[in-house]
Scaffold this active site. Structure first.
Site, PDB file in Angstrom:
ATOM      1  N   CYS A  79       0.809  -1.223   0.000  1.00 22.74           N
ATOM      2  CA  CYS A  79       0.000   0.000   0.000  1.00 22.74           C
ATOM      3  C   CYS A  79       0.846   1.279   0.000  1.00 22.74           C
ATOM      4  CB  CYS A  79      -0.991  -0.002   1.154  1.00 22.74           C
ATOM      5  SG  CYS A  79      -0.265  -0.163   2.799  1.00 22.74           S
ATOM      6  N   ASP A 313      -7.587   5.616  -1.520  1.00 25.39           N
ATOM      7  CA  ASP A 313      -7.290   4.367  -0.813  1.00 25.39           C
ATOM      8  C   ASP A 313      -6.750   3.316  -1.776  1.00 25.39           C
ATOM      9  OD1 ASP A 313      -7.202   2.200   0.860  1.00 25.39           O
ATOM     10  OD2 ASP A 313      -9.279   2.342   1.531  1.00 25.39           O
ATOM     11  N   HIS A 315      -6.187   0.210  -0.983  1.00 19.34           N
ATOM     12  CA  HIS A 315      -6.543  -1.114  -0.482  1.00 19.34           C
ATOM     13  C   HIS A 315      -7.762  -1.682  -1.213  1.00 19.34           C
ATOM     14  CE1 HIS A 315      -4.355   0.931   2.802  1.00 19.34           C
ATOM     15  NE2 HIS A 315      -3.806  -0.251   2.964  1.00 19.34           N
TER      16      HIS A 315
END
Length: 426
Positions: A79, A313, A315
């Protein structure tokens, strides 16, 4: 009173506003204002178009195996590399397309429901990570249909912008040949003791991005460089030397520079005294965002609303897209849904990025940020500093890398220290 900011003009508004990297986007009612005899209508639609136009890099699965491993996904560990890619991508968008550019297809992106998005990610992560560990891999063709992009643009400039947009995205593809792709970044990270599957901190990623840009041989990238602050200090002469390096090769133009500053916003938890400074930084026209997040969960911070940070994000585990094919699908490289997080939840370890097109821009940037640092610092020591001169003038070892090595010995020591995310707290 709040303000709408577009370019260098400011106009009074009547409600709360949202900032996304120096652009003030109103999401509620506002008073009328005229720019060049037309009314700028602040709206959710305009905010979404601006936000979605940013390049979004997320977990991927089913990409070619990373050298030295059987991993074909970065789900669960990549990430921070992804948020670093997003910051660099924003710098390249500013460099090649400018801050006013937006993707014409931005509002055609389907909005994702966050709850189903999260559950979908968990399922894909479990399946793809198990597949990677077992060494099994089956390449699938992207399910998103290809689009005829060039024919629908009205003028040559829009066509050239779209070509440039695609080129930037392709540099971040998940293939060994992609200049700023995951495979290349991991290779550079090996010098810091990192390998595929490890978790990377924002300071280590800053140095990896610098090396990736320095090593890029693409002709379009010879006019931009990256500088990483040393121990929370930006040495102005070192930055300017990097910007003027092209003069020795016969090019009279300054190089643009992306300045990366790894910092720590407190001890174990983020100090809320830094909130106004972070909001101020994200409001600057030359800011390209922040690599940060929650503990062990990295986000790319691109703006704020009130006391919350707006972020992209990484993820979300998406399928591999072969960016080498003509007219590859762009949809999965643009985020349809902004997310928001309280500043109090932010991990104190982060890296702030700034883009300066010329030496003069850098000098103006350093002066403006120095004033902000003095105003925001309640302690004796600011969060970071700009100082005149070179690092060697302050008895620091030169960070010029040996041409035969990816990193100098001094850089390797610094990277290994950063890999533990240890900062000296003054």
């Amino acid at each position: 009173m709040n303000f709408w900011r577009r370019s260098s003009s400011m106009f009074p508004l009547v409600e709360l506003s949202t900032w996304v990297l120096n652009e003030n986007k109103m999401l509620t009612a506002r008073s009328g204002c005229t720019i060049e005899d037309r009314v700028i209508a602040g709206s959710v639609e305009e905010f979404r178009k601006d936000f979605i136009s940013r390049i979004w890099l997320t977990y991927r699965e089913e990409f070619p195996p990373i050298e030295g491993s059987t991993l074909t996904t970065d789900c669960g560990w990549g990430c921070t590399l992804r948020t670093g890619q997003m910051l660099l991508a924003q710098g390249l968008v500013l460099h090649f397309l400018g801050r006013a550019w937006t993707w014409p297809d931005a509002l055609n992106i389907e909005n994702l429901d966050s709850e189903s998005w999260t559950s979908h990610t968990v399922k894909k992560f479990t399946a793809s990570f198990e597949t990677s560990l077992s060494g099994e891999r089956e390449i699938k063709t992207p399910t998103i249909s290809l689009k005829e992009t060039i024919g629908k643009y009205s003028d040559d400039r829009e066509v050239q912008n779209e070509i440039c947009h695609r080129k930037i995205v392709s540099w971040f593809g998940d293939s060994p040949w992609a200049l700023f792709g995951l495979h290349q970044l991991i290779e550079y990270g090996k010098k810091s003791g990192k390998k595929a599957g490890d978790w990377y901190g924002p300071a280590v990623v800053a140095h990896i991005l610098r090396k990736a840009v320095e090593e890029a041989r693409h002709p379009d990238l010879q006019g931009i460089t990256v500088y990483v602050a040393q121990d929370c200090t930006v040495y102005s002469s070192d930055v300017i030397d990097k910007q003027r390096a092209s003069v020795t090769s016969g090019n009279a133009d300054d190089k643009a520079v992306i300045v990366l500053v790894p910092v720590r916003l407190g001890g174990e938890r983020t100090n809320t005294d830094y909130l106004e400074f972070v909001k101020g930084v994200l409001s600057l026209e030359y800011c390209v965002g922040i690599i940060g997040g929650k503990p062990k969960q990295s986000y790319y911070f691109a703006g704020f609303q009130d006391d919350s940070l707006i972020y992209m994000d990484p993820h979300y585990c998406q399928s591999f897209v072969d960016v080498s094919i003509k007219d590859f699908p762009l949809e999965t490289f643009h985020c349809p849904s902004p997310k928001k997080m309280s500043f109090r939840k932010m991990d104190p370890s982060c890296t702030i990025g700034f883009y300066c097109r010329t030496v003069r821009d850098f000098q103006r940037t350093s002066e403006e940020i120095t004033k902000m640092l003095k105003m925001s610092s309640k302690e004796k020591y600011p969060l970071f500093t700009f100082v005149h001169g070179h690092s060697r003038d302050y008895d620091f070892a030169s960070t010029t890398a040996n041409e035969e090595d990816f990193f100098s010995q001094d850089e390797e020591r610094r990277l290994k220290r950063f890999s533990t995310e240890e900062f000296v707290l003054l």
